[in-house]
Design a protein around this motif. Structure first.
Motif, PDB file in Angstrom:
ATOM      1  N   LEU A 151      41.207  57.572   4.484  1.00 44.17           N
ATOM      2  CA  LEU A 151      41.536  56.824   3.265  1.00 44.17           C
ATOM      3  C   LEU A 151      42.480  55.684   3.613  1.00 44.17           C
ATOM      4  O   LEU A 151      43.385  55.834   4.438  1.00 44.17           O
ATOM      5  N   ALA A 196      45.080  52.683   1.875  1.00 44.20           N
ATOM      6  CA  ALA A 196      45.849  52.389   0.658  1.00 44.20           C
ATOM      7  C   ALA A 196      45.300  51.139  -0.028  1.00 44.20           C
ATOM      8  O   ALA A 196      44.847  50.198   0.613  1.00 44.20           O
ATOM      9  N   HIS A 250      46.470  55.815  -2.773  1.00 39.03           N
ATOM     10  CA  HIS A 250      45.208  56.291  -2.215  1.00 39.03           C
ATOM     11  C   HIS A 250      44.446  57.050  -3.286  1.00 39.03           C
ATOM     12  O   HIS A 250      45.043  57.806  -4.064  1.00 39.03           O
TER      13      HIS A 250
END
Length: 412
Positions: free
Chosen positions: A64, A66, A337
């Protein structure tokens, strides 16, 4: 007849002997030496024979990154009327007007209750007559003051002449004393006239106060709406005797309407006056928008929260007073996230967070803070700019252990 049972017992005994006492020979005869060796191997030998990667717990990891999002402060509250007032009587009298029914629209200055004037008009006329009488006394008092002042001037001239004549020996001391006495009498007369003038002016002020009081009392007989709005109660019924403080009617103003909530002390610094805000009403799910108009500077002593008010336009009066609302107030953006809700877990201390893997495939626990809940997942803060989050299997590993990660994309 007993031969077959005896034969079966003998065969069973032989099989049990071979399985128990001759098991190695029997396994060798059937070619099972390798399997026997594997079964009888020690745990350390078995572990060394199995590849290391097959011993690690397999987890699914999603990488992931940001993203910048607009964060919001969420709180629950309720709607509140912009203004609400109980209109009450200021004097004692009987209602002589027909009542207005609750729910009716009312405009500022509109008559709500009219009271019987009784003898108040006569009291006003009497006060006005007394004022006229007091005003008529002033010219007379002023003329008396002028007359007394003229006498004083004359007495002073005589006194001055007598004093000079006495000094030159042309007037007696008695005449000078008489002149002095005349001056003193004239001065006393002036003081008396001035006192009479002041009394006349005081009479005027008292009469003016009486007139103003009578006019004010008459004005209290008509009770008017202080602002435009809706009647929340019937106005006083015809023939009702109202005492000072008795209720004539209740007015409520719903345009604009206020959203009232309480900010926790951990969030109060994120909200500013003028910030955009929205709310979803519990009744019907209607969404409304407005601006923050007030944030309390002192906390509630019981809850340690701060009163917050949001002003929302309500031209059609569709929003009612006292409706429950879920309020969102815009605040500064944040890097967050988007993670699946199922990936959230708790550590041993009960802290909410996510389990991640580092470059050595070692499990780490990252405490996070939930920013927003959406249908696609939950936005959280507290992770590095890029993180490998365990999305499947996080409940079966703990911090510090090594795992065998499988990329999320490979499972799709």
């Amino acid at each position: 007849m007993r031969f077959f049972p005896l034969l079966a017992a003998a065969i069973l005994a032989g099989l049990m002997y071979l399985a128990i006492f001759e098991r190695p020979s029997l396994m060798a005869f059937f070619g099972s030496d390798a399997e026997e060796a594997e079964e009888t191997a020690t745990p350390d030998q078995a572990a060394s024979a199995v590849p290391e990667s097959t011993q690690l717990v397999r987890v699914v990891v999603k990488t992931l990154t940001a993203q910048q999002i607009d964060s919001a402060v969420v709180l629950r509250g309720q709607t509140s009327a912009a203004r609400q007032v109980d209109v009450r009587a200021e004097t004692s009298a009987v209602v002589v007007s027909e009542p207005l029914r609750k729910g009716a629209s009312i405009t500022q200055g509109q008559e709500m209750c009219r009271l019987d004037e009784g003898t108040r008009q006569a009291a006003l006329a009497q006060a006005q007559a007394q004022l006229s009488e007091a005003q008529s006394r002033v010219p007379e008092s002023e003329s008396r003051v002028l007359e007394a002042q003229a006498r004083l001037d004359e007495a002073l001239i005589n006194q001055n002449a007598s004093s000079r004549l006495n000094a030159d020996g042309f007037a007696s001391t008695t005449r000078l004393a008489s002149a002095d006495a005349a001056v003193a009498a004239a001065q006393a007369s002036v003081s008396t006239a001035q006192s009479g003038l002041r009394a006349a002016k005081s009479g005027i002020e008292a009469a003016q106060a009486a007139v103003a009081g009578a006019q004010t009392e008459l004005g209290r007989l008509v009770i008017k709406a202080p602002f435009s709005g809706l009647l929340e109660s019937d106005t006083a019924e015809l023939g009702t005797l109202l005492q000072p403080g008795a209720l004539c009617g209740t007015i409520i103003q719903l345009d604009p309407v206020k959203l009232v909530g309480y900010l926790p002390e951990t969030e109060v610094n994120r909200v500013t006056i003028g910030a955009q805000a929205g709310a979803r009403l519990a009744a019907g799910g209607n969404e409304v928008r407005g601006k923050v108009t007030f944030i309390s500077r002192s906390a509630d002593p019981q809850t340690r929260t701060f009163l917050t008010e949001i002003e929302v336009p309500n031209p059609d009066l569709a929003i009612r007073d006292g409706q429950t609302a879920e309020i969102l107030i815009a605040s500064a953006g944040a890097d967050a996230h988007l993670v699946p809700q199922s990936a959230l877990t708790l550590n041993a201390e009960g802290t909410i967070g996510l389990r991640t893997v580092d470059a050595t495939n070692t499990v780490q626990f990252q405490a996070v803070k939930i920013v927003r809940d959406t249908v696609d997942g939950i936005w959280v803060t507290g992770l590095p700019a890029q993180a490998d989050v365990i999305v499947v299997g996080q409940e079966y590993v703990i911090e510090g252990v090594q795992v065998a990660p499988t990329p999320w994309e490979a499972t799709q």
